[in-house]
Design a protein around this motif. Structure first.
Motif, PDB file in Angstrom:
ATOM      1  N   LYS A   1       9.983  55.139 -15.750  1.00 13.98           N
ATOM      2  CA  LYS A   1       9.482  54.456 -14.687  1.00 13.98           C
ATOM      3  C   LYS A   1       8.379  54.193 -14.460  1.00 13.98           C
ATOM      4  O   LYS A   1       8.013  53.182 -14.099  1.00 13.98           O
ATOM      5  CB  LYS A   1      10.173  56.047 -13.327  1.00 13.98           C
TER       6      LYS A   1
ATOM      7  N   TYR B   1      18.698  55.925 -16.002  1.00 16.42           N
ATOM      8  CA  TYR B   1      16.932  56.786 -16.607  1.00 16.42           C
ATOM      9  C   TYR B   1      16.486  56.436 -14.838  1.00 16.42           C
ATOM     10  O   TYR B   1      15.247  57.239 -14.116  1.00 16.42           O
ATOM     11  CB  TYR B   1      16.502  55.944 -17.272  1.00 16.42           C
TER      12      TYR B   1
ATOM     13  N   PRO C   1      15.277  60.499 -11.324  1.00 17.78           N
ATOM     14  CA  PRO C   1      14.882  59.477 -12.480  1.00 17.78           C
ATOM     15  C   PRO C   1      13.484  60.322 -12.914  1.00 17.78           C
ATOM     16  O   PRO C   1      13.402  61.215 -13.279  1.00 17.78           O
ATOM     17  CB  PRO C   1      13.633  58.788 -11.444  1.00 17.78           C
ATOM     18  N   ASP C   2      13.918  59.619 -14.513  1.00 19.40           N
ATOM     19  CA  ASP C   2      12.810  60.062 -15.249  1.00 19.40           C
ATOM     20  C   ASP C   2      11.749  59.201 -15.124  1.00 19.40           C
ATOM     21  O   ASP C   2      11.587  58.355 -15.069  1.00 19.40           O
ATOM     22  CB  ASP C   2      13.392  59.645 -16.581  1.00 19.40           C
ATOM     23  N   THR C   3      10.990  59.977 -14.992  1.00 19.54           N
ATOM     24  CA  THR C   3       9.935  59.771 -14.413  1.00 19.54           C
ATOM     25  C   THR C   3       8.942  58.916 -15.572  1.00 19.54           C
ATOM     26  O   THR C   3       7.756  58.319 -15.363  1.00 19.54           O
ATOM     27  CB  THR C   3       8.532  60.829 -13.646  1.00 19.54           C
ATOM     28  N   VAL C   4       8.582  58.890 -16.724  1.00 19.14           N
ATOM     29  CA  VAL C   4       8.174  59.259 -17.610  1.00 19.14           C
ATOM     30  C   VAL C   4       9.005  57.634 -17.874  1.00 19.14           C
ATOM     31  O   VAL C   4       7.960  56.446 -18.409  1.00 19.14           O
ATOM     32  CB  VAL C   4       8.304  59.290 -19.269  1.00 19.14           C
TER      33      VAL C   4
END
Lengths: 151, 273, 336
Positions: free
Chosen positions: C110, C99, C105-108
């Motif tokens: 992160k 992630y 990257p997966d902003t949520v």
């Protein structure tokens, strides 16, 4: 004696044989010409000749009750048709029609069989070519079959 | 790239045209609200608002970035709904994702393309790419097969391409009645008719799984190196960028490492087709 | 850092109460005989259980909730998660690799990771299914923590491991009285670690290590999967309770919103494509897929273990499938 040009000599079928056999093949062979839509082989007829397409192309089809003729393959120069003429019961399995003006070389099946018996090396080369053709057509038919059953 | 960027938020795009390609395939022309560029072979996720999302590889030129063609076969729930669109609707696109065709590896080579059915969609985009720099490739040969003559898509494209120097197209249909005078036979039979130098050729294969499988087997039989066979793998991608796990193919992810793989890269995995 | 601070349990609980204003605090609490994370409030702060093995819920659900709207970029509140066991912290290596991939990257995820302070704890007890040591993981946190917390007797020992952790420790120290950690307390912590480690090691002696497990799984033929899959009902409890299983499916909502729903390859149709092809259609294939993913594919791709030996999947299975029994059976087959 026919005039055999380079193009014919280099067809896949003839490339299978060395010069000696090529020569004998050309002696034995008989050129046949077919007009557009002319039937080269009828379905379920007794066969006497093995054909090698020299020029043009032909379509291989099967007649299906209620549906008429279904075409399943195209045969090009260097490929054979009527291989069933060499195997029992010597009955054709499909109908073949010329798509365009087509020339083919016909070989008397009985003579070819006798030759194969007499000269195993020739027999081996011809059988190898036929096996490859059949293996290819089997492969294509399986592809087609799987295509149909997965619809 | 991360400032305010949310990979889950689709770019809105207006549906400006719909082209009927075959009884169950249509091309949808989209105009994204902002520039949208992609490399040939990369894929997008197309959202039908509130309905669902499906992955597609655009079929238009990668050199055009103000509109985008997506050719879609009616196959499942989302595509069925997309086929009902009339034009003018707003759709969403996310991406582009994945690894497309490595065209720079094709420079100086003969490119043979084996396409089947709706698999011609990504290939059309690839052809646009190849045409753009056609002098870089020795020869481009397209072999395309459809089940029947009416299933053939992009019909006008074939005539156009045959006029281009060093480009040749061949079509075949699996079965036909007597009204069709072209080649009959599964697409792999076209390979017997074309001339190429094996040692300097690469093959791109894209089509339904059955066709990819038999096509690859035939290519191996002909003697192609598994490294020279480029395949488009189909998986049920959801997120599109390597998080959701839906498209794992062994230790690779189709959405990141694919969708274009060489046969060499995938040959050892189970169930590739 | 790492000097350590000692507080009485009472002072510590006062401090936690003091932090409730600024943070959402979660800690393991005994709920009807099951240990699970609960939101901490002044009423239950005394019920927090310390140094207990893994809670029912894996840590991943704090960062990857079962259902989450990933279109809205809501600012998450600050979270403190207390008493996280080593196995779950180890699982973050894999989740972060997936992630927090630098390029995309997966902003949520992160944001949630960044807004969370992780307080890890040593395991002073073990559960029957615990087997972290089999996979080279110690039953005490060694990475991914901001603070290490242990309860020895009636004393809480805090040790900051990151800047973020140090800030919180300083905040705590400003609220309540503390003292330095004495050498004998340190020795007690170390002794407890060794005791747990030995206990786990002895109980799981028959299990092969991670690499060997992967090799066994890769090389076996299909029969074992069919055999064990007979008891599988595709409920997905193994994946839901797993600290590293993190596959999800996006669901569309009007307004181009995407809802992330945790998903698993154990559910039918996980890999089904539009035209209907589904390589994981047979249940035994789905069953096998999870093992291949954990022990063969994920470790290669992400260079992180995808099974931390927490044993939750063993306890969660309603078909009573014990993956360790399967692995031992594989091993026996090979050695015979």
């Amino acid at each position: 004696m026919l005039t055999i040009n380079k193009e014919i000599r280099e067809l896949k079928f003839f490339m299978e044989f060395d010069e000696k056999y090529q020569h004998s093949l050309f002696e034995l062979g008989e050129i046949k010409e077919f007009a557009v839509k002319e039937i080269i082989i009828k379905e379920t007829q007794e066969l006497h000749d093995l054909f090698v397409i020299l020029e043009g192309h032909a379509t291989l089809g099967i007649t299906v009750p209620d549906k008429g003729r279904i075409n399943v393959g195209t045969i090009y120069p260097g490929q054979i048709i009527s291989w069933s003429a060499l195997f029992k019961p010597y009955i054709s399995t499909a109908v073949v029609t010329a798509d365009v003006p087509t020339r083919a070389m016909a070989f008397n099946a009985k003579k070819i069989q006798a030759w194969m018996e007499r000269e195993p090396e020739f027999g081996y080369r011809l059988m190898r070519f036929i096996s490859e053709t059949l293996s290819q057509r089997l492969h294509d038919t399986r592809f087609q079959l799987v295509n149909i059953v997965t619809i | 790239m991360n400032n305010g960027f949310n990979p889950y938020d689709p770019v809105r795009a207006r549906l400006i045209d719909i082209i009927d390609e075959s009884p169950n395939i249509k091309t949808f022309r989209l105009e994204p609200e902002r520039e949208f560029s992609f490399k040939t072979g990369e894929f997008i996720q197309l959202t039908l608002d509130g309905i669902g999302e499906s992955p597609f590889t655009p079929s238009s030129s990668p050199y055009v970035n103000d509109r985008l063609d997506v050719t879609i076969m009616k196959a499942g729930y989302v595509t069925e709904k997309i086929h009902q669109l009339k034009g003018g609707e707003i759709l969403g696109i996310r991406g582009p994702f994945g690894r497309g065709y490595p065209v720079e590896k094709f420079y100086g080579k003969e490119v043979i393309i084996l396409g089947g059915g709706c698999g011609l969609a990504p290939i059309r985009s690839l052809l646009f790419e190849l045409l753009e720099q056609k002098e870089k490739y020795k020869k481009v040969t397209l072999c395309y097969g459809s089940k029947t003559p009416t299933d053939c898509i992009y019909k006008p494209m074939f005539c156009d391409l045959n006029k281009v120097e060093n480009f040749q197209c061949y079509r075949s249909v699996d079965v036909a009645d007597d009204t069709w005078d072209g080649h009959v036979g599964v697409v792999t039979t076209l390979l017997d008719q074309i001339n190429f130098r094996l040692e300097n050729a690469v093959v791109v294969v894209c089509g339904p799984p059955v066709m990819m499988k038999f096509g690859t087997l035939k290519l191996l039989q002909i003697g192609f190196d598994p490294k020279d066979i480029y395949l488009s793998m189909e998986k049920n991608m959801s997120c599109g960028y390597g998080k959701c796990g839906h498209c794992m193919l062994g230790d690779t992810l189709v959405c990141k490492d694919g969708p274009v793989y060489t046969y060499d890269e995938v040959k050892n995995y189970d169930h590739i087709w | 850092m790492n000097t350590g601070h000692l507080l009485s349990r009472e002072r510590w609980e006062e401090a936690v109460e003091g932090l409730i204003r600024d943070y959402k605090i979660y800690a393991p609490v005994n709920l009807w005989g099951h240990m699970d994370y609960e939101r901490i409030n002044p009423e239950n702060v005394k019920q927090i259980v310390y140094n207990f093995p893994r809670p029912i819920t894996p840590l991943k659900t704090f960062f990857l909730p079962v259902k989450q709207n990933v279109s809205q970029s809501t600012v998450n509140e600050k979270m403190v998660i207390l008493g996280v066991p080593s196995c779950d912290l180890q699982a973050l290596h894999l989740l972060d690799a997936i992630y927090l991939d630098e390029k995309l990257p997966d902003t949520v995820y992160k944001k949630r990771r960044e807004n969370t302070i992780l307080i890890g704890s040593d395991c002073h007890q073990t559960l029957d299914s615990c087997h972290c040591t089999t996979y080279g993981i110690n039953p005490y946190p060694e990475s991914n923590i901001d603070i290490l917390l242990n309860l020895i007797g009636d004393k809480i020992i805090l040790e900051a491991h990151t800047e973020k952790g140090q800030d919180l420790v300083n905040n705590i120290l400003s609220l309540v009285k503390s003292s330095a950690v004495e050498e004998n307390t340190r020795q007690e912590i170390l002794a407890a670690r060794e005791k747990t480690k030995a206990e786990l090691f002895n109980r799981n002696k028959n299990l092969p290590d991670y690499m060997t497990t992967g090799k066994l799984i890769r090389e076996t033929n299909g029969t074992i999967w069919k055999k064990y899959a007979e008891d599988c009902v595709s409920c997905g409890a193994c994946a839901a309770s797993c600290p590293t299983c993190s596959c999800f499916l996006l669901i569309d909502r009007p307004g181009f919103e995407k809802i992330r729903n945790l998903d698993t390859c154990q559910y039918p149709g996980f890999e089904r494509v539009a035209a209907g092809e589904d390589p994981l259609k047979p249940l035994s294939q789905r069953f096998k897929n999870r093992y291949m993913c954990k022990y063969v594919w994920k470790p290669v791709r992400y260079d992180a273990v995808a099974c931390t030996g927490c044993g939750r999947c063993i306890d969660a299975c309603i078909g009573r499938i014990n993956k360790n029994e399967l692995i031992v059976e594989l091993m026996d087959k090979v050695t015979v």
